[in-house]
Design an enzyme around this catalytic site. Structure first.
Site, short mmCIF file in Angstrom:
data_model
loop_
_atom_site.label_atom_id
_atom_site.label_comp_id
_atom_site.label_asym_id
_atom_site.label_seq_id
_atom_site.Cartn_x
_atom_site.Cartn_y
_atom_site.Cartn_z
N HIS A 88 -5.94 5.10 8.31
CA HIS A 88 -5.37 5.44 9.61
C HIS A 88 -5.63 6.91 9.94
O HIS A 88 -5.94 7.72 9.07
CB HIS A 88 -3.89 5.08 9.68
CG HIS A 88 -2.94 6.00 8.98
ND1 HIS A 88 -2.30 7.03 9.63
CD2 HIS A 88 -2.50 6.03 7.70
CE1 HIS A 88 -1.48 7.64 8.79
NE2 HIS A 88 -1.59 7.05 7.61
N HIS A 126 4.68 14.67 5.29
CA HIS A 126 5.21 14.49 6.65
C HIS A 126 5.88 15.74 7.22
O HIS A 126 6.74 15.64 8.09
CB HIS A 126 6.20 13.33 6.68
CG HIS A 126 5.56 11.98 6.67
ND1 HIS A 126 6.25 10.82 6.97
CD2 HIS A 126 4.30 11.58 6.38
CE1 HIS A 126 5.43 9.77 6.86
NE2 HIS A 126 4.24 10.22 6.51
N ASP A 183 -2.04 13.40 4.53
CA ASP A 183 -1.71 12.11 5.14
C ASP A 183 -1.90 12.16 6.64
O ASP A 183 -1.10 12.78 7.35
CB ASP A 183 -0.25 11.78 4.79
CG ASP A 183 0.19 10.42 5.30
OD1 ASP A 183 -0.66 9.63 5.74
OD2 ASP A 183 1.41 10.15 5.26
N ASP A 208 -5.33 5.29 2.43
CA ASP A 208 -4.45 5.96 3.37
C ASP A 208 -4.72 7.46 3.27
O ASP A 208 -5.49 8.03 4.04
CB ASP A 208 -2.99 5.61 3.05
CG ASP A 208 -2.01 6.09 4.10
OD1 ASP A 208 -2.09 7.27 4.47
OD2 ASP A 208 -1.15 5.31 4.54
N GLU A 259 -0.18 4.10 12.50
CA GLU A 259 0.30 3.60 11.21
C GLU A 259 1.66 4.18 10.90
O GLU A 259 2.53 3.50 10.34
CB GLU A 259 -0.71 3.96 10.11
CG GLU A 259 -0.37 3.40 8.73
CD GLU A 259 0.50 4.32 7.87
OE1 GLU A 259 0.83 3.93 6.75
OE2 GLU A 259 0.85 5.43 8.32
N GLU A 260 1.85 5.45 11.25
CA GLU A 260 3.08 6.14 10.86
C GLU A 260 4.32 5.50 11.48
O GLU A 260 5.41 5.59 10.91
CB GLU A 260 3.01 7.61 11.24
CG GLU A 260 1.93 8.41 10.51
CD GLU A 260 2.20 8.58 9.03
OE1 GLU A 260 3.20 8.01 8.53
OE2 GLU A 260 1.42 9.27 8.36
#
Length: 724
Positions: free
Chosen positions: A366, A526, A376, A442, A413-414
């Site tokens: 993603h 994140h 990420d 990922d 995706e998140e």
């Protein structure tokens, strides 16, 4: 039999000799020996003169470029790019252009979906004799931060899909927010009803933390990053750990895909739930919630009174004593969300197969990120683009895959694995009937080590491939050596959790799948600090780990796409089923439940594995000693059975109470979306039976055992290719 490559098929009436040749010569030159000789020559050419799969695999491994991976990551992480924004649309265009530059047919596939953004939020703390503390809810940049200016574009710290509302109530400390943590509070007589539950990240999915708080009666939730788990050393930029004001943002929706189209695709003009209906779903958190930094979390915990929490609920050495509450601290929390329909874009690129174009090997990563996406997910996106460049170089050397390779770059995706889920739901029939395997990356690079999860028939392939890839941190070793030295248990994880885009492929439609990464965890997850600088300083300074990630990913893809016989080994699956059954036996010991149906079905599956292994060995022997005797129909039959066996482990009705999850062997834990369970339906039923202690609930356990036994029997039939 079709004509040999490069030769015209002779007419049935064309004489093999001129008319004036003696009949005796014609008799001596019977066509069968000529055909056999021609076949032998063609086979000799294919086997010894034409480059085969192993040649192109070695060439692929030699073409890795750390400069290419670094350049892609730098370009993709120039600014925050959360799903549904113009910045993320620009990254979609970047990926599309990069793939198109290799002459791979590439397209954008858009979907209109429900996304969530913060409109207004505030948090303050009041305590006797302490007055009121107002929390800024901001992540601070640092002196010399090259991304300081664009950091203002990052979405404010929030939890997507949290309910809008204002709550002023006493705080209760709930450890990691697990179901057992709230059960402990109840056992201690700590009343959570109407309170604000304060929990720390680290053990379960944040959506489960908020849901568990809601189910315990809490009016709101606050989740913080405890220094014990996220700040155990020097903070970024001096070290890899989370800075004091760092906040982990993320989604709290427990469903999969667009919330307005549960169980079906968000295609143009489709039926939809209203936004209000979607937000009222039980998969939504249902209460206001906010994430806060470790610094703010500690400030709250200092002012919570009541009994001292157990030792394993405490923080690090420098932390204050954590107490259970409630109060006397009162939290005043306001969150107003903006739930809106937005356009997301998947990028789909196709390298068409030559011999079996209707068979697909799908690679996915993603692109959307909560902030910059240094780890990420854009380390994975950079690896995907570096891998694509290598495949382009192979094409220039004459390679074409036997089966079609599809490169997918997912969006949103998140939020809830939305891009991949909508694509799978929209193309379900085609993907189900044609896909050999799905390979997910990922975040490609977190740090040191190699980690893999897979459906078990791919275990052996992953091990074999890792032996051919160089350890990026030690050129004298292979990735396999690094992996074996890790003491990871289990060595290969399973894909039952809902943590990434493999979910739709495995858990919804039953596609053999794998997920891979270099490293597995990092502290600035994140947060605002997940950027190119963190990767360059701590994650992969030389970008050799990105090369290794692309190498193992691409090598597994090449073996699945190019080898005539699919490299699946179902003996690992049989062992997995047996081990899972042993675990269930221990949990139902002494209960009115029989595991006989499950054990019998696993024995049938084991017999099916032995049969197909025997067939595969015979085929391999035939290919070695009589390569000119092609068996395309036999090979196709075995490949179809190997490919479709995983599908047989799904059931149309899905898990009880969770119908989207069709796979009865692997699925998420009921109380932790990140956790993978074997036999999830049986697990759910056992948890309920132990809680309710009724004969009816144990009958439900028995029913679930029968359901699992039936799909295993179906899988055994598919693997053998027989009918009853």
């Amino acid at each position: 039999m079709p004509p040999l490559d490069g030769a015209d098929e002779p007419s049935a009436r064309a004489p093999l000799l001129p008319p004036h040749a003696p009949r005796r010569a014609a008799a001596r030159l019977h066509p069968l020996p000529l055909i056999v000789a021609a076949a032998f020559v063609a086979s000799f050419h294919v086997l010894f003169l034409s480059p085969g799969p192993s040649y192109y695999q070695s060439l692929f491994l030699s073409l890795g470029s750390n400069d290419t991976a670094a350049a892609h990551l730098r370009a993709l992480t120039q600014r925050p790019h959360v799903a549904g924004t113009r910045a993320n649309s620009l990254t979609a265009a970047y990926v599309r252009d990069a793939l198109s530059s290799h002459s791979f047919p590439t397209r954008l596939t858009p979907y209109s979906v429900l996304l969530s953004y913060p409109a207004r939020r505030s948090l303050s703390l009041s305590a006797p004799e302490r007055g009121t503390i107002h929390f800024a809810l901001e992540q601070e940049t640092y002196p010399g931060d090259p991304y300081a200016a664009v950091s203002a574009e990052a979405v404010p710290t929030f939890l997507a899909y949290a309910a809008s509302g204002s709550v002023a109530a006493e705080a209760v400390y709930a450890n990691y927010g697990r179901a057992e943590d709230f059960a402990y509070l109840a056992a201690r007589g700590v009343n959570v009803t109407g309170k604000v539950a304060v929990a720390r990240y680290g053990k379960v999915f944040r959506g489960d933390i908020v849901r568990n708080a809601r189910d315990a009666g809490a009016a709101a939730a606050v989740i913080y990053t405890d220094a014990k788990d996220y700040a155990a050393g020097k903070a970024f930029p001096d070290g890899p750990w989370m800075p004091p004001t760092g906040v982990q943002v993320g989604s709290t929706f427990k469903g999969v895909g667009d919330p307005t189209t549960p169980m079906w695709a968000s295609s143009e003009g489709c039926q939809r739930l209203s936004i209000a209906e979607a937000m009222a779903s039980d998969d939504m958190p249902g209460i206001p919630a906010l994430p806060v930094s470790g610094m703010d979390g500690e400030a709250i915990l200092r002012l919570i009174g009541g009994d001292v929490a157990p030792e394993d609920w405490q923080g690090g050495a420098a932390a204050p004593a954590y107490r259970l509450g409630p109060g006397p601290a009162v939290l005043n929390l306001t969150y107003v969300g903006n739930e809106t329909m937005a356009t997301i874009q998947n990028v789909i690129s196709v390298i068409e197969g030559k011999e079996e174009p209707e068979r697909y090997v799908i690679l996915g990563n993603h692109r959307d990120a909560w902030t910059f996406g240094g780890v990420d997910p854009n380390s994975g996106t950079a690896a995907l683009l570096e891998l694509a460049q290598r495949l382009s170089e192979l094409q220039k050397k004459g390679w074409r895959p036997r089966r079609t390779i599809i490169l997918c770059n997912w969006d949103a995706e998140e939020y809830a694995l939305i891009g991949s889920t909508e694509w799978v739901e929209e193309n379900r029939a085609m993907i189900t009937s044609r896909t050999v395997a799905y390979l997910n990356v990922d975040s490609a690079v977190y740090g040191r080590g190699f980690y893999a999860s897979a459906t078990p028939q791919l275990d052996e392939l992953l091990k074999e491939a890792s032996k051919q890839v160089q350890n990026p941190d030690n050129r004298t070793e292979s990735l396999y050596d690094l992996w074996m030295a890790s003491n990871t248990s289990p060595l290969i994880g399973r894909l039952g959790g809902g943590g990434s885009d493999y979910s739709s492929f495995v858990q919804h439609i039953g596609i053999p799948s794998a997920d891979m990464s270099i490293g597995s965890e990092y502290a600035v997850y994140h947060s605002l600090y997940d950027d190119f600088i963190w990767m360059e300083k701590f994650g992969d300074p030389l970008f050799q780990r990105h090369v290794a990630a692309a190498s193992i990913w691409g090598l597994v893809a090449l073996r699945l796409s190019d080898e005539e016989i699919l490299p699946f080994n179902y003996s690992y699956y049989a062992a997995e089923l047996e081990n899972g059954a042993m675990g269930i036996s221990e949990r139902v010991l002494g209960m009115p439940v029989s595991l006989s149906p499950l054990h019998k079905s696993i024995k049938e599956f084991r017999r099916a594995v032995l049969k197909v292994d025997s067939e595969l060995k015979a085929l391999q022997t035939w290919k070695i000693w009589a390569p000119w005797r092609s068996c395309p129909l036999k090979i196709r039959d075995i490949n179809d059975r190997l490919m479709m066996t995983e599908r047989a482990l799904t059931e149309r009705e899905g898990l009880s109470g969770r119908p989207w999850y069709k796979h009865l062997i692997y699925g998420p834990s009921l109380h932790n979306d990140y956790g993978a369970e074997i036999y999830p339906g049986i697990d759910d039923a056992i948890q309920t039976a132990k809680r309710t202690k009724t004969s009816e609930s144990w009958q439900v356990v028995q029913n679930e055992i029968h359901r699992v036994a039936r799909v295993i029997n179906q899988a055994a039939l598919v693997l053998t290719g027989g009918l009853t």
